[in-house]
Scaffold this motif. Structure first.
Motif, PDB file in Angstrom:
ATOM      1  N   UNK A  85      -6.033 -15.724   1.381  1.00  0.00           N
ATOM      2  CA  UNK A  85      -5.782 -15.308  -0.004  1.00  0.00           C
ATOM      3  C   UNK A  85      -6.067 -16.494  -0.924  1.00  0.00           C
ATOM      4  N   UNK A 122      -0.939  -4.860  -0.339  1.00  0.00           N
ATOM      5  CA  UNK A 122      -1.803  -5.992  -0.670  1.00  0.00           C
ATOM      6  C   UNK A 122      -1.043  -7.036  -1.496  1.00  0.00           C
ATOM      7  N   UNK A 123      -0.336  -6.597  -2.510  1.00  0.00           N
ATOM      8  CA  UNK A 123       0.421  -7.538  -3.339  1.00  0.00           C
ATOM      9  C   UNK A 123       1.476  -8.278  -2.512  1.00  0.00           C
ATOM     10  N   UNK A 141      -1.420   3.093 -10.829  1.00  0.00           N
ATOM     11  CA  UNK A 141      -1.989   2.209 -11.864  1.00  0.00           C
ATOM     12  C   UNK A 141      -1.696   2.749 -13.258  1.00  0.00           C
ATOM     13  N   UNK A 171       1.550 -14.718   1.860  1.00  0.00           N
ATOM     14  CA  UNK A 171       0.532 -15.708   2.255  1.00  0.00           C
ATOM     15  C   UNK A 171       0.618 -16.936   1.356  1.00  0.00           C
ATOM     16  N   UNK A 212       1.402  -8.766   0.793  1.00  0.00           N
ATOM     17  CA  UNK A 212       0.711  -9.677   1.712  1.00  0.00           C
ATOM     18  C   UNK A 212       0.262 -10.942   0.972  1.00  0.00           C
ATOM     19  N   UNK A 213      -0.290 -10.745  -0.221  1.00  0.00           N
ATOM     20  CA  UNK A 213      -0.744 -11.898  -1.001  1.00  0.00           C
ATOM     21  C   UNK A 213       0.426 -12.845  -1.271  1.00  0.00           C
ATOM     22  N   UNK A 240       2.272   0.346 -10.946  1.00  0.00           N
ATOM     23  CA  UNK A 240       2.017  -0.666  -9.941  1.00  0.00           C
ATOM     24  C   UNK A 240       2.085  -2.041 -10.596  1.00  0.00           C
ATOM     25  N   UNK A 241       2.286  -3.068  -9.771  1.00  0.00           N
ATOM     26  CA  UNK A 241       2.219  -4.428 -10.302  1.00  0.00           C
ATOM     27  C   UNK A 241       0.865  -4.632 -10.973  1.00  0.00           C
ATOM     28  N   UNK A 273       1.174   2.551  -1.292  1.00  0.00           N
ATOM     29  CA  UNK A 273      -0.167   2.672  -0.724  1.00  0.00           C
ATOM     30  C   UNK A 273      -0.734   1.271  -0.482  1.00  0.00           C
ATOM     31  N   UNK A 274      -2.025   1.187  -0.207  1.00  0.00           N
ATOM     32  CA  UNK A 274      -2.590  -0.100   0.184  1.00  0.00           C
ATOM     33  C   UNK A 274      -2.392  -1.187  -0.874  1.00  0.00           C
ATOM     34  N   UNK A 275      -2.531  -0.810  -2.145  1.00  0.00           N
ATOM     35  CA  UNK A 275      -2.442  -1.820  -3.211  1.00  0.00           C
ATOM     36  C   UNK A 275      -1.074  -2.495  -3.224  1.00  0.00           C
ATOM     37  N   UNK A 276      -0.029  -1.745  -2.896  1.00  0.00           N
ATOM     38  CA  UNK A 276       1.316  -2.331  -2.870  1.00  0.00           C
ATOM     39  C   UNK A 276       1.476  -3.287  -1.687  1.00  0.00           C
TER      40      UNK A 276
END
Lengths: 326, 274
Positions: free
Chosen positions: B236, A264-265, B139, A271, A267-268, B160-161, A259-262
């Motif tokens: 970021x 996001x990690x 989570x 970057x 992408x971070x 999740x991480x 989902x988005x949170x994965x």
């Protein structure tokens, strides 16, 4: 000027070698025994399922009008993929959408398209023999260029029958709006994100994977910045549900459901790695000096590779070449 | 012939039937967090570059050093709850309730809800398998439990991480953890053992405690993201290698050696202090 040209030549040669290695590894996979490969089916949400086996993940949308696939894995797996499809729907395969042109995602195009059909109408019925006798294959037009560049391209029956060259293409199928959105110069120059609006699922192709650093296919127009732009677009499109979880579900090119949170990690991470290398490039460091700073060290255990067609070293080199050419 | 003693047999039968009930202590209820342990880390929070006592790898250390708290100003980061291996460390007033099969009266699952960000978690007690590796990670992860005597043992996968400490020390999405819940009257202790093949060199073990609180009311927790800083798309916040301005702050404030505050397995043991 000469140095810049040399860098560009080196970048092109390096990218071509990577692409050759990818195609070679795919070719050797084609000779591999796929007997032990299982195709697993995971219901994502709404009309959408994820098929996991060997090669890129397949996204499947099923409904009264038929079956729509996003990507098709390797050709030798088509019978197993078809059997898995039949556990979900007995309708014909009507559409195949390709996220990009790599063989591990389009290898099964011809087999699965020929197992399907589409409804032909209007002028097309009389103009073309065989119209309607196979599934339509939709992709960005650069996917055709990518296929043409391959030493052992897939059979012509598997080539896109319906290409687009604009920023996006829309479909409405099985009661659902589907947006096919071009992501310029990302994993390749022919990448599409597929957004199923009612089911709220995005299929990313190899712009995003959970299994490793992204393969930057520079020989086919891929860039890290394009991948980052595409990931930022996914983050803009995705809306998480409560507690920053679920909501829009995201099917990566390889790996597990996310989902988005994965995203996001991921992408971070990319970057941060880009910024580190960009800083060294701005300082005038050579490639070997940049490598000596180990810009990916803290992510390598999770995403890096010392062998295979796309190593961590090649990943760093591709970013360096891209940034130093600017 | 000795006469069969019905009353003794019935008593024995009752004892045998009652044994599981005696062993499986009910954990349901409203539990108030007790912060006598690691209070500074858990309430005000850890300081920057305070990694001592965690068996982190060099990769985890470097990643933590690049972490900027400004990351949490990004809208996508604002409403993340603590993952279940860390949730007990924060404002962790907790409700535990049981899900019972109405026909068989068998325990299907324990559910928990923690105050901060209100994550709800399910611990399946019905013997089901964990999902396949291609399933989504969450989570709270996917948890299954079983009883070892009166101790509830829980295994959690599909995380999740997350973070091993909320100052940037990472915990990967490949980590798994085991918990042991002990109840002694009105006190409950949880032992959390995290194994992370990416960022830990040894299992990371922590304990947390709660006291039953019959008056506790956990309020609703709503979280909406806001744009705190108008940044260009894709920016970021992070520190480049060697440029973390807080590198020595914690060590100098408490007169600690840098190789101590930078953590690692050796910093967990008394021999390091000696």
């Amino acid at each position: 000027m000469i140095i810049n040209n040399l860098k560009k030549i080196r970048s092109t040669i390096s990218a071509a070698i990577c692409f050759y290695l990818l195609v070679s590894s795919v070719a050797s996979l084609a000779q591999q025994n796929f007997d032990d490969v299982e195709i697993n089916v995971l219901h994502v949400q709404g009309n959408i399922y994820m098929l996991v086996g060997e090669g890129g993940n397949i996204t499947l949308q099923a409904g009264d009008q038929g079956v729509l696939l996003v990507d098709t894995m390797y050709a030798p797996l088509s019978d197993k993929v078809f059997a898995a499809i039949r556990t979900i729907s007995d309708k014909p395969i009507t559409y195949i959408l390709n996220t990009h042109g790599h063989p591990d995602h389009i290898g099964g195009n011809a087999n699965l398209a020929m197992m399907g059909s589409n409804i032909a109408g209007g002028n097309t019925i009389d103009l073309f023999a065989g119209t309607g006798e196979q599934a339509k294959i939709v992709a960005h037009e650069n996917v055709v260029t990518n296929i043409l560049a391959q030493d052992n391209p897939i059979p012509i029956e598997g080539w896109p029958t319906d290409t687009y060259y604009t920023a996006k293409k829309d479909l409405f199928f099985n009661g659902e709006a589907i947006m096919i959105i071009h992501q310029p110069n990302a994993h390749t120059d022919g990448d599409s994100l597929i957004f199923f609006r009612r089911s709220d699922v995005i299929s990313t192709g190899d712009i995003f994977t959970t299994t490793g650093y992204p393969f930057i296919d520079a020989a086919n127009g891929g860039t890290l910045q394009g991948i980052l732009n595409a990931l930022n677009n996914v983050l803009d499109m995705a809306v998480p549900a409560d507690r920053q979880e679920n909501g829009t579900m995201i099917i990566p090119g390889h790996g597990r459901l996310t989902d988005e949170a994965d995203v996001l990690d991921y992408r971070d991470m990319l970057t941060i790695i880009r910024d580190r290398i960009a800083y060294r490039v701005d300082q005038g460091d050579s490639l070997s000096q940049v490598k000596a700073t180990e810009p990916t060290f803290d992510y390598d255990v999770r995403y890096g590779a010392d062998s295979g067609f796309w190593t961590t070293e090649q990943f760093v080199e591709a970013i360096y070449n891209e940034l130093s050419a600017q | 012939m000795k006469k069969f003693n019905h009353s003794k047999f019935c008593l024995l039968l009752i004892l045998v039937i009652a044994l599981p009930a005696q062993a499986q202590i009910d954990l349901s209820g409203e539990w108030a967090a007790v912060f006598h342990e690691d209070s500074d880390e858990r309430r005000p929070g850890p300081e920057m570059v305070e990694y001592q006592g965690i068996p982190i790898t060099e990769a985890a250390r470097r990643r933590a050093l690049s972490w900027s708290p400004s990351l949490l100003t990004l809208p996508e980061h604002q409403c993340k709850p603590h993952p279940s291996d860390y949730g007990s460390r924060g404002p962790s007033n907790m409700r535990i309730w049981k899900e019972i099969n109405s026909e068989s009266q068998q325990l299907i699952a324990y559910h928990t809800r923690i105050r901060w960000q209100a994550p709800e978690r399910t611990i399946w007690m019905d013997g089901r398998d964990h999902p396949p590796e291609y399933a989504a990670h969450t989570w709270q992860g996917f948890s299954t439990g079983h009883w070892e005597g009166s101790i509830l043992v829980v295994r959690t996968t599909h995380l999740k991480q997350g973070w091993a400490r909320r100052n940037g020390v990472p915990r990967s999405d490949l980590a798994e953890f085991t918990e042991h819940f002990f109840r002694h009257d009105n006190i409950m202790t949880q032992v959390v053992i995290v194994n992370d093949p990416v960022y830990l060199t040894e299992p990371f073990i922590r304990t947390n405690n709660w006291r039953i609180d019959l008056t506790q009311q956990i309020p609703p927790y709503l979280c909406e993201t806001v744009t705190e800083i108008d940044r260009p798309q894709g920016e970021v916040p992070h520190y480049l290698p060697g440029q973390n301005p807080f590198l020595r702050e914690h060590a100098e404030r408490y007169n600690l050696p840098m190789d101590g505050v930078l953590g690692g397995a050796e910093t967990m043991y008394p021999s390091f202090v000696e």
